[in-house]
Design a protein around this motif. Sequence first.
Motif, PDB file in Angstrom:
ATOM      1  N   LYS A 116       0.842  -1.200   0.000  1.00  0.00           N
ATOM      2  CA  LYS A 116       0.000   0.000   0.000  1.00  0.00           C
ATOM      3  C   LYS A 116       0.874   1.246   0.000  1.00  0.00           C
ATOM      4  N   ILE A 117       1.983   1.179   0.759  1.00  0.00           N
ATOM      5  CA  ILE A 117       2.908   2.308   0.904  1.00  0.00           C
ATOM      6  C   ILE A 117       4.319   1.816   0.598  1.00  0.00           C
ATOM      7  N   LYS A 130       8.845   5.834  -8.548  1.00  0.00           N
ATOM      8  CA  LYS A 130       7.622   6.539  -8.971  1.00  0.00           C
ATOM      9  C   LYS A 130       7.383   6.385 -10.463  1.00  0.00           C
ATOM     10  N   ASP A 131       8.404   6.052 -11.231  1.00  0.00           N
ATOM     11  CA  ASP A 131       8.253   5.930 -12.675  1.00  0.00           C
ATOM     12  C   ASP A 131       7.857   4.537 -13.153  1.00  0.00           C
ATOM     13  N   TYR A 132       7.648   3.592 -12.245  1.00  0.00           N
ATOM     14  CA  TYR A 132       7.223   2.254 -12.665  1.00  0.00           C
ATOM     15  C   TYR A 132       5.806   2.244 -13.213  1.00  0.00           C
ATOM     16  N   ASP A 133       4.980   3.132 -12.769  1.00  0.00           N
ATOM     17  CA  ASP A 133       3.575   3.118 -13.152  1.00  0.00           C
ATOM     18  C   ASP A 133       3.053   4.551 -13.194  1.00  0.00           C
ATOM     19  N   TYR A 138       1.551  14.004  -7.557  1.00  0.00           N
ATOM     20  CA  TYR A 138       2.980  14.024  -7.243  1.00  0.00           C
ATOM     21  C   TYR A 138       3.331  15.368  -6.617  1.00  0.00           C
ATOM     22  N   GLU A 139       4.148  15.302  -5.567  1.00  0.00           N
ATOM     23  CA  GLU A 139       4.619  16.534  -4.929  1.00  0.00           C
ATOM     24  C   GLU A 139       5.996  16.283  -4.336  1.00  0.00           C
ATOM     25  N   TRP A 140       6.925  17.213  -4.547  1.00  0.00           N
ATOM     26  CA  TRP A 140       8.240  17.156  -3.929  1.00  0.00           C
ATOM     27  C   TRP A 140       8.591  18.556  -3.451  1.00  0.00           C
ATOM     28  N   LYS A 141       8.819  18.697  -2.137  1.00  0.00           N
ATOM     29  CA  LYS A 141       9.235  19.987  -1.592  1.00  0.00           C
ATOM     30  C   LYS A 141       9.928  19.740  -0.257  1.00  0.00           C
ATOM     31  N   ARG A 149      -0.269   6.676  -6.919  1.00  0.00           N
ATOM     32  CA  ARG A 149      -0.600   6.006  -8.173  1.00  0.00           C
ATOM     33  C   ARG A 149      -2.106   5.872  -8.321  1.00  0.00           C
ATOM     34  N   THR A 150      -2.533   5.643  -9.544  1.00  0.00           N
ATOM     35  CA  THR A 150      -3.959   5.514  -9.821  1.00  0.00           C
ATOM     36  C   THR A 150      -4.569   4.310  -9.104  1.00  0.00           C
ATOM     37  N   ASN A 151      -3.763   3.306  -8.762  1.00  0.00           N
ATOM     38  CA  ASN A 151      -4.270   2.125  -8.045  1.00  0.00           C
ATOM     39  C   ASN A 151      -4.334   2.343  -6.525  1.00  0.00           C
ATOM     40  N   GLY A 152      -4.010   3.553  -6.056  1.00  0.00           N
ATOM     41  CA  GLY A 152      -4.067   3.866  -4.633  1.00  0.00           C
ATOM     42  C   GLY A 152      -2.749   3.705  -3.896  1.00  0.00           C
TER      43      GLY A 152
END
Length: 180
Positions: A116-117, A130-133, A138-141, A149-152
Amino acid sequence: MFIGINPGNGNPNNSGQIKIEPESQNSYMEFLDGENDSYTLAKETITSFQMAGFTIPEIRDLFNEKSIKTNFYFLITKSQSDISKCLNSIEDYSFDMFWQQSYHWIGQLIELCNPKIIICEGKSVFDVVKDYDDVANYEWKNDCGFAARTNGQVIIGYNRIFSHIKNKNELSELIRRFMK
């Protein structure tokens, strides 16, 4: 699921021996069990979870019963740059070949485990995972970030200097947001 870059010097119990059998517990448990009090990344990770509101018993349960820890690369080196130096010195082999194999294997492992995480222990691992799917959000700060991801499935990542998490406050907020 925790994914590091490699089993480097952060864990001084690494003997350099090749192990093909799974460990009996998540390596962060060594720190919690008092077997390895100098494991800095374990200490900083546990502190981040405590800052997010997890108790030590909850952290023990999460790490020992509900998670796995692996690495993108399975070579022990002092630094990430030493991985490519090591592999590029082998005749008829290269870092690029090893990277492709590692990428394929970790992608399969994520698919098999379907966590899940995913907590990526470093920005370079986060960028790859993060690029597998497809990513819906997305946020980076502030040296931390997440990708949903779209699958949760949620991927959390952070910058670090060797075994020191650069922004434990922000990381703990992400842990609280997605895991508590």
